[in-house]
Write a protein that holds these residues in place. Structure first.
Motif, PDB file in Angstrom:
ATOM      1  N   GLY A  53     -18.555  43.580  60.193  1.00  0.00           N
ATOM      2  CA  GLY A  53     -18.214  42.238  59.822  1.00  0.00           C
ATOM      3  C   GLY A  53     -18.422  41.840  58.223  1.00  0.00           C
ATOM      4  N   PHE A  55     -16.895  43.732  56.034  1.00  0.00           N
ATOM      5  CA  PHE A  55     -15.752  43.749  55.426  1.00  0.00           C
ATOM      6  C   PHE A  55     -14.864  42.657  55.685  1.00  0.00           C
ATOM      7  N   GLY A  56     -15.181  41.927  56.837  1.00  0.00           N
ATOM      8  CA  GLY A  56     -14.466  40.651  57.215  1.00  0.00           C
ATOM      9  C   GLY A  56     -14.963  39.771  57.176  1.00  0.00           C
ATOM     10  N   THR A  57     -14.866  38.579  57.948  1.00  0.00           N
ATOM     11  CA  THR A  57     -15.429  37.481  57.774  1.00  0.00           C
ATOM     12  C   THR A  57     -16.656  37.086  58.825  1.00  0.00           C
ATOM     13  N   LYS A  58     -16.807  37.987  59.928  1.00  0.00           N
ATOM     14  CA  LYS A  58     -17.736  37.476  60.906  1.00  0.00           C
ATOM     15  C   LYS A  58     -18.131  38.851  61.491  1.00  0.00           C
ATOM     16  N   TYR A  63     -14.512  38.661  66.554  1.00  0.00           N
ATOM     17  CA  TYR A  63     -12.949  38.988  66.097  1.00  0.00           C
ATOM     18  C   TYR A  63     -12.153  38.647  67.587  1.00  0.00           C
ATOM     19  N   GLY A  88     -12.516  42.184  69.467  1.00  0.00           N
ATOM     20  CA  GLY A  88     -13.765  42.442  68.725  1.00  0.00           C
ATOM     21  C   GLY A  88     -14.879  43.064  69.778  1.00  0.00           C
TER      22      GLY A  88
END
Length: 159
Positions: A53, A55-58, A63, A88
């Motif tokens: 998360g 590396f992403g936004t959540k 996801y 996800g």
């Protein structure tokens, strides 16, 4: 009068099944496996999902993609509109499986297979010395057989 043999009943068969050692071993393995699964799930949810998360936004479990818009979750009613695909969650479960499989393989299966291979090698080494003795005995028995056949053959020719 003929005596009827009493067939073992279902209860006797069930007791025999339970008294086998492998049933107890299987039960222990299931309990330890369940406890180990909880540890792996905690590692995936507490460490891996937040790292992914980051590396992403959540969080990894959050996801998703929307098959049919609008994808919204109404917390007040607990309903979801649209058709969400929670990829996800699937990825998280896949990571959990791979980690569990890797740990089981490298910490349990691989050492046990190496141990069993050593046991088989030792057994074959012991049998190797016995085979030499057995082969020589077999050769002696063949010679005795051939001698008996030769005697029997010579006895029939003299008649």
């Amino acid at each position: 009068m003929s005596e009827k043999k009493k067939e073992p009943g279902v209860w006797d068969g069930f007791k025999a099944f339970l008294m086998r050692g492998n049933v107890v071993d299987l039960a222990v393995a299931v309990v330890i496996g369940a406890a180990f699964t909880n540890i792996v799930n905690s590692v995936v949810k507490g460490v891996i999902n937040p790292l992914v998360g980051a590396f992403g936004t959540k969080d990894l479990n959050q996801y998703s993609s929307c098959l049919k818009d609008p994808c919204r979750f109404d917390e007040a009613t607990g309903t979801t509109s649209g058709i969400p695909i929670m990829w996800g969650t699937v990825l998280s479960a896949t990571l959990t499986f791979l980690i569990t499989a890797a740990v089981v393989y490298f910490l349990m299966v691989l050492p046990m297979s190496k141990y069993l291979a050593k046991q088989v090698a030792r057994q074959k080494a012991k049998e190797g010395t016995q085979e030499v003795i057995e082969v020589s005995e077999l050769e002696v028995l063949k010679e005795i057989r051939d001698a008996l056949v030769a005697q029997r053959g010579s006895g029939h020719n003299e008649q």
